[in-house]
Design a protein around this motif. Structure first.
Motif, PDB file in Angstrom:
ATOM      1  N   ASP A   1       3.274  19.786 -13.846  1.00  0.00           N
ATOM      2  CA  ASP A   1       4.065  19.985 -15.062  1.00  0.00           C
ATOM      3  C   ASP A   1       4.195  18.641 -15.774  1.00  0.00           C
ATOM      4  OD1 ASP A   1       5.851  20.503 -17.062  1.00  0.00           O
ATOM      5  OD2 ASP A   1       7.498  21.129 -15.760  1.00  0.00           O
ATOM      6  N   PRO A   2       3.432  18.418 -16.846  1.00  0.00           N
ATOM      7  CA  PRO A   2       3.482  17.130 -17.549  1.00  0.00           C
ATOM      8  C   PRO A   2       4.893  16.718 -17.956  1.00  0.00           C
ATOM      9  CG  PRO A   2       1.632  18.410 -18.330  1.00  0.00           C
ATOM     10  CD  PRO A   2       2.419  19.315 -17.430  1.00  0.00           C
ATOM     11  N   GLU A   3       5.747  17.677 -18.250  1.00  0.00           N
ATOM     12  CA  GLU A   3       7.118  17.342 -18.634  1.00  0.00           C
ATOM     13  C   GLU A   3       7.889  16.753 -17.460  1.00  0.00           C
ATOM     14  OE1 GLU A   3      10.183  16.511 -20.988  1.00  0.00           O
ATOM     15  OE2 GLU A   3       8.209  17.244 -21.629  1.00  0.00           O
ATOM     16  N   GLU A   4       7.665  17.301 -16.266  1.00  0.00           N
ATOM     17  CA  GLU A   4       8.285  16.738 -15.060  1.00  0.00           C
ATOM     18  C   GLU A   4       7.841  15.290 -14.864  1.00  0.00           C
ATOM     19  OE1 GLU A   4       7.992  17.209 -10.192  1.00  0.00           O
ATOM     20  OE2 GLU A   4       7.220  18.808 -11.478  1.00  0.00           O
ATOM     21  N   TYR A   5       6.546  15.036 -15.058  1.00  0.00           N
ATOM     22  CA  TYR A   5       6.025  13.670 -14.949  1.00  0.00           C
ATOM     23  C   TYR A   5       6.713  12.741 -15.939  1.00  0.00           C
ATOM     24  CZ  TYR A   5       2.817   9.854 -16.146  1.00  0.00           C
ATOM     25  OH  TYR A   5       2.292   8.619 -16.457  1.00  0.00           O
ATOM     26  N   ARG A   6       6.824  13.170 -17.195  1.00  0.00           N
ATOM     27  CA  ARG A   6       7.435  12.318 -18.220  1.00  0.00           C
ATOM     28  C   ARG A   6       8.901  12.013 -17.899  1.00  0.00           C
ATOM     29  NH1 ARG A   6       3.707  15.127 -21.601  1.00  0.00           N
ATOM     30  NH2 ARG A   6       5.110  16.907 -21.831  1.00  0.00           N
ATOM     31  N   LYS A   7       9.606  12.998 -17.367  1.00  0.00           N
ATOM     32  CA  LYS A   7      11.022  12.795 -17.022  1.00  0.00           C
ATOM     33  C   LYS A   7      11.206  11.757 -15.920  1.00  0.00           C
ATOM     34  CE  LYS A   7      12.809  17.375 -18.314  1.00  0.00           C
ATOM     35  NZ  LYS A   7      13.349  18.661 -17.788  1.00  0.00           N
ATOM     36  N   ASN A   8      10.197  11.616 -15.055  1.00  0.00           N
ATOM     37  CA  ASN A   8      10.314  10.732 -13.894  1.00  0.00           C
ATOM     38  C   ASN A   8       9.627   9.386 -14.068  1.00  0.00           C
ATOM     39  OD1 ASN A   8      11.849  12.345 -11.999  1.00  0.00           O
ATOM     40  ND2 ASN A   8      10.078  13.702 -11.918  1.00  0.00           N
ATOM     41  N   ILE A   9       9.128   9.097 -15.269  1.00  0.00           N
ATOM     42  CA  ILE A   9       8.362   7.862 -15.464  1.00  0.00           C
ATOM     43  C   ILE A   9       9.180   6.622 -15.093  1.00  0.00           C
ATOM     44  CG2 ILE A   9       7.532   6.314 -17.300  1.00  0.00           C
ATOM     45  CD1 ILE A   9       5.912   8.580 -18.402  1.00  0.00           C
ATOM     46  N   GLU A  10      10.440   6.590 -15.474  1.00  0.00           N
ATOM     47  CA  GLU A  10      11.242   5.398 -15.164  1.00  0.00           C
ATOM     48  C   GLU A  10      11.374   5.199 -13.660  1.00  0.00           C
ATOM     49  OE1 GLU A  10      12.206   3.021 -17.220  1.00  0.00           O
ATOM     50  OE2 GLU A  10      11.069   4.172 -18.716  1.00  0.00           O
ATOM     51  N   TRP A  11      11.470   6.289 -12.895  1.00  0.00           N
ATOM     52  CA  TRP A  11      11.548   6.186 -11.435  1.00  0.00           C
ATOM     53  C   TRP A  11      10.239   5.645 -10.874  1.00  0.00           C
ATOM     54  CZ3 TRP A  11       9.062   8.012  -7.057  1.00  0.00           C
ATOM     55  CH2 TRP A  11       9.739   7.837  -5.845  1.00  0.00           C
TER      56      TRP A  11
ATOM     57  N   VAL B   1       0.830  -1.204   0.000  1.00  0.00           N
ATOM     58  CA  VAL B   1       0.000   0.000   0.000  1.00  0.00           C
ATOM     59  C   VAL B   1       0.864   1.253   0.000  1.00  0.00           C
ATOM     60  CG1 VAL B   1      -1.606   1.342   1.431  1.00  0.00           C
ATOM     61  CG2 VAL B   1      -2.027  -1.089   1.012  1.00  0.00           C
ATOM     62  N   ALA B   2       1.906   1.277   0.833  1.00  0.00           N
ATOM     63  CA  ALA B   2       2.783   2.450   0.890  1.00  0.00           C
ATOM     64  C   ALA B   2       3.498   2.669  -0.437  1.00  0.00           C
ATOM     65  CB  ALA B   2       3.800   2.279   2.014  1.00  0.00           C
ATOM     66  N   THR B   3       4.011   1.594  -1.031  1.00  0.00           N
ATOM     67  CA  THR B   3       4.767   1.701  -2.275  1.00  0.00           C
ATOM     68  C   THR B   3       3.897   2.218  -3.411  1.00  0.00           C
ATOM     69  OG1 THR B   3       6.197  -0.131  -1.583  1.00  0.00           O
ATOM     70  CG2 THR B   3       6.196   0.427  -3.924  1.00  0.00           C
TER      71      THR B   3
ATOM     72  N   ASN C   1       4.237  -8.249  -7.242  1.00  0.00           N
ATOM     73  CA  ASN C   1       3.379  -8.134  -8.425  1.00  0.00           C
ATOM     74  C   ASN C   1       3.493  -9.381  -9.287  1.00  0.00           C
ATOM     75  OD1 ASN C   1       5.378  -7.578 -10.841  1.00  0.00           O
ATOM     76  ND2 ASN C   1       6.103  -6.319  -9.125  1.00  0.00           N
ATOM     77  N   ARG C   2       2.595  -9.491 -10.276  1.00  0.00           N
ATOM     78  CA  ARG C   2       2.603 -10.603 -11.233  1.00  0.00           C
ATOM     79  C   ARG C   2       2.997 -10.129 -12.633  1.00  0.00           C
ATOM     80  NH1 ARG C   2      -2.345 -12.011  -8.621  1.00  0.00           N
ATOM     81  NH2 ARG C   2      -2.205 -13.963  -7.471  1.00  0.00           N
ATOM     82  N   GLU C   3       3.952  -9.233 -12.738  1.00  0.00           N
ATOM     83  CA  GLU C   3       4.234  -8.539 -14.000  1.00  0.00           C
ATOM     84  C   GLU C   3       3.051  -7.615 -14.302  1.00  0.00           C
ATOM     85  OE1 GLU C   3       5.704 -11.007 -17.234  1.00  0.00           O
ATOM     86  OE2 GLU C   3       5.951 -12.661 -15.806  1.00  0.00           O
ATOM     87  N   PHE C   4       3.179  -6.780 -15.328  1.00  0.00           N
ATOM     88  CA  PHE C   4       2.178  -5.736 -15.519  1.00  0.00           C
ATOM     89  C   PHE C   4       1.573  -5.727 -16.918  1.00  0.00           C
ATOM     90  CE2 PHE C   4       4.782  -3.621 -12.082  1.00  0.00           C
ATOM     91  CZ  PHE C   4       3.820  -3.802 -11.095  1.00  0.00           C
ATOM     92  N   THR C   5       0.325  -5.239 -16.969  1.00  0.00           N
ATOM     93  CA  THR C   5      -0.416  -5.076 -18.210  1.00  0.00           C
ATOM     94  C   THR C   5      -1.247  -3.794 -18.095  1.00  0.00           C
ATOM     95  OG1 THR C   5      -2.142  -6.036 -19.627  1.00  0.00           O
ATOM     96  CG2 THR C   5      -2.287  -6.515 -17.295  1.00  0.00           C
ATOM     97  N   THR C   6      -1.691  -3.264 -19.218  1.00  0.00           N
ATOM     98  CA  THR C   6      -2.605  -2.117 -19.197  1.00  0.00           C
ATOM     99  C   THR C   6      -4.061  -2.560 -19.328  1.00  0.00           C
ATOM    100  OG1 THR C   6      -2.252  -1.789 -21.569  1.00  0.00           O
ATOM    101  CG2 THR C   6      -0.900  -0.466 -20.050  1.00  0.00           C
ATOM    102  N   GLY C   7      -4.319  -3.862 -19.173  1.00  0.00           N
ATOM    103  CA  GLY C   7      -5.691  -4.351 -19.171  1.00  0.00           C
ATOM    104  C   GLY C   7      -6.421  -4.052 -20.461  1.00  0.00           C
ATOM    105  N   PHE C   8      -7.635  -3.512 -20.341  1.00  0.00           N
ATOM    106  CA  PHE C   8      -8.492  -3.222 -21.492  1.00  0.00           C
ATOM    107  C   PHE C   8      -8.397  -1.776 -21.956  1.00  0.00           C
ATOM    108  CE2 PHE C   8     -10.271  -6.997 -19.651  1.00  0.00           C
ATOM    109  CZ  PHE C   8     -10.914  -7.683 -20.666  1.00  0.00           C
ATOM    110  N   TYR C   9      -7.586  -0.971 -21.301  1.00  0.00           N
ATOM    111  CA  TYR C   9      -7.619   0.470 -21.559  1.00  0.00           C
ATOM    112  C   TYR C   9      -7.268   0.849 -22.999  1.00  0.00           C
ATOM    113  CZ  TYR C   9      -8.492   1.749 -16.724  1.00  0.00           C
ATOM    114  OH  TYR C   9      -9.082   1.928 -15.498  1.00  0.00           O
TER     115      TYR C   9
ATOM    116  N   GLY D   1       7.610  -1.392  -9.194  1.00  0.00           N
ATOM    117  CA  GLY D   1       8.128  -2.755  -9.315  1.00  0.00           C
ATOM    118  C   GLY D   1       8.726  -3.300  -8.040  1.00  0.00           C
ATOM    119  N   LYS D   2       8.905  -2.449  -7.031  1.00  0.00           N
ATOM    120  CA  LYS D   2       9.499  -2.901  -5.770  1.00  0.00           C
ATOM    121  C   LYS D   2       8.485  -3.592  -4.862  1.00  0.00           C
ATOM    122  CE  LYS D   2      13.261   0.480  -5.650  1.00  0.00           C
ATOM    123  NZ  LYS D   2      13.849   1.657  -4.951  1.00  0.00           N
ATOM    124  N   CYS D   3       7.198  -3.476  -5.180  1.00  0.00           N
ATOM    125  CA  CYS D   3       6.217  -4.215  -4.375  1.00  0.00           C
ATOM    126  C   CYS D   3       5.809  -5.485  -5.126  1.00  0.00           C
ATOM    127  CB  CYS D   3       5.004  -3.355  -4.049  1.00  0.00           C
ATOM    128  SG  CYS D   3       4.028  -2.852  -5.455  1.00  0.00           S
TER     129      CYS D   3
END
Length: 408
Positions: free
Chosen positions: A277-287, A260-262, A297-305, A293-295
């Motif tokens: 600032d959308p640009e700030e968000y894009r720069k930090n996506i990898e972080w 929950v915290a992660t 999980n079963r690998e990730f998907t974007t589902g039906f979106y 990924g530190k909590c």
């Protein structure tokens, strides 16, 4: 731009407090009856009161689940339960059953009602229907694409809210309405007792050859044919906002405080950056992705979106989680001589390097210098789950900081 809410699950009072402190705008939880997580610890009425008080003091809302598909024998109990909740004062009820909805409108006329994803909310007509009856919010079915949600937003009143799951486990059945658990074990998923048979390993048995099990192969990758990857939309916050989603919902009322915290912290920081600032968000996506990924999980998907999931949205080899970090405990009272109290969740030892996870987004490495039991006796390790210990480390954490250890 519509205000975006981050909605975090809580399976216990301790986890609720973590959700609030690590970034939730709202928390959802189940009482001791009529929610769809019967195996979760869930909340007594006194714990709900304490949780609401803790949340409201910090400007966070609390929603109560009452989203079973009710049978005749449930309705009298629902009525009495809602009378109890009337005195407790949650910010909203999450409901799927029309009969339960009617009782809520009668007993708690001033409490917001949110329509659960269990009600199969797949079109704007359904949203309009619930709005006419007085619902404040509808939770979209997981089967909807962003394009469909955007059309719903354009065809419903401005004061009606859309809530959508953006992270967590995906159910194999339509909008979570599953019969497998009931069929195999007699435990009804629609009454909150799901045994998660979608995670089991399956084989085929031919009628005339009982006891001869033939594996179900999918391109020779394995037999876990129902086992979906977990939903993760951390890379697509702008698209969710553009579609008109008001509440970003995280799945996981059975999850640990570390999970929950992660997740709460990563999405909080991502949403705030995107709004600022959308640009700030894009720069930090990898972080953000690295933190998520530190909590477990079963690998990730974007589902039906972005369209119907393909074959690679399933995990065929096994049903186990990926665990990159282990939860050691949540820091409690700061004690004399630089010690802090901890209810230990997993084993760790003197001399180990562990990590302090802070609500602000900081991750600080620290070395465990000493461990003592409640009587003050030194220990080399903390091997017993839930043992109360006092710890000294090279960096002193603060109450509600999370301690975790990297695996491998």
């Amino acid at each position: 731009m519509r205000k975006t809410e981050l909605l975090i699950p809580a399976g216990s009072l301790d986890v609720l407090k973590i959700a609030v402190l690590y970034g939730a705008d709202a928390v959802y939880l189940g009482g001791e009856a009529f929610g769809l997580r019967a195996k979760a610890r869930n909340f007594t009425n006194e714990e709900i009161k304490e949780g609401i008080s803790f949340a409201h003091e910090r400007g966070v809302r609390v929603y109560i689940t009452a989203n079973i598909l009710a049978h005749n024998d449930d309705l009298a109990g629902v009525r009495e339960y809602f009378k109890e909740l009337r005195d407790i004062g949650p910010d909203a009820l999450i409901i799927s059953d029309p009969g339960v909805f009617d009782i809520a409108k009668e007993i708690l006329p001033d409490t917001d009602i949110h329509i659960s994803t269990q009600a199969n909310n797949t079109n704007y007509g359904t949203y309009q229907f619930w709005h006419r009856l007085g619902a404040k919010r509808v939770v979209s079915a997981r089967e909807l694409s962003l394009k469909e949600i955007k059309e719903i937003r354009s065809r419903i009143p401005d004061d009606m809210e859309i809530e959508s799951f953006i992270h967590g486990a995906m159910c194999i059945s339509y909008s979570g309405r599953c019969l497998l658990s009931n069929f195999f074990t007699g435990r009804d998923a629609n009454q909150g007792a799901c045994t998660h048979p979608c995670r089991w390993k399956y084989a085929i048995v031919e009628e005339t050859r009982p006891g001869e099990y033939m594996p179900v192969y999918e391109n020779e990758r394995g037999t876990f044919i129902f086992n979906s990857k977990d939903l993760c939309m951390i890379e697509h916050i702008p698209e969710l906002i553009d579609a008109g989603v008001d509440s970003f919902k995280i799945e996981g009322r059975m999850k640990t405080a570390l999970y929950v915290a992660t997740v709460a912290r990563a999405y909080r920081l991502a949403i705030d950056a995107c709004m600022r600032d959308p640009e700030e968000y894009r720069k930090n996506i990898e972080w953000y992705k690295e933190e998520i990924g530190k909590c477990t999980n079963r690998e990730f998907t974007t589902g039906f979106y972005f369209g119907k999931p393909q074959a690679d949205s399933q995990i065929y080899e096994n049903s186990t989680y990926i665990t990159n970090y282990v939860y050691l405990g949540t820091v409690g009272e700061i004690r004399e001589s630089g010690l802090f109290r901890l209810e230990q969740k997993n084993k760790f030892s003197v001399g180990e390097t562990i990590e302090i996870m802070k609500p602000s987004g900081e991750n600080i490495e620290t070395v465990v210098e000493a461990i003592f039991d409640e009587e003050g006796n030194p220990q080399e390790s903390a091997p017993h789950a839930r043992q109360i210990i006092d710890v000294r480390s090279s960096v002193l954490p603060q109450p509600f900081d999370i301690l975790r250890r990297k695996e491998g």
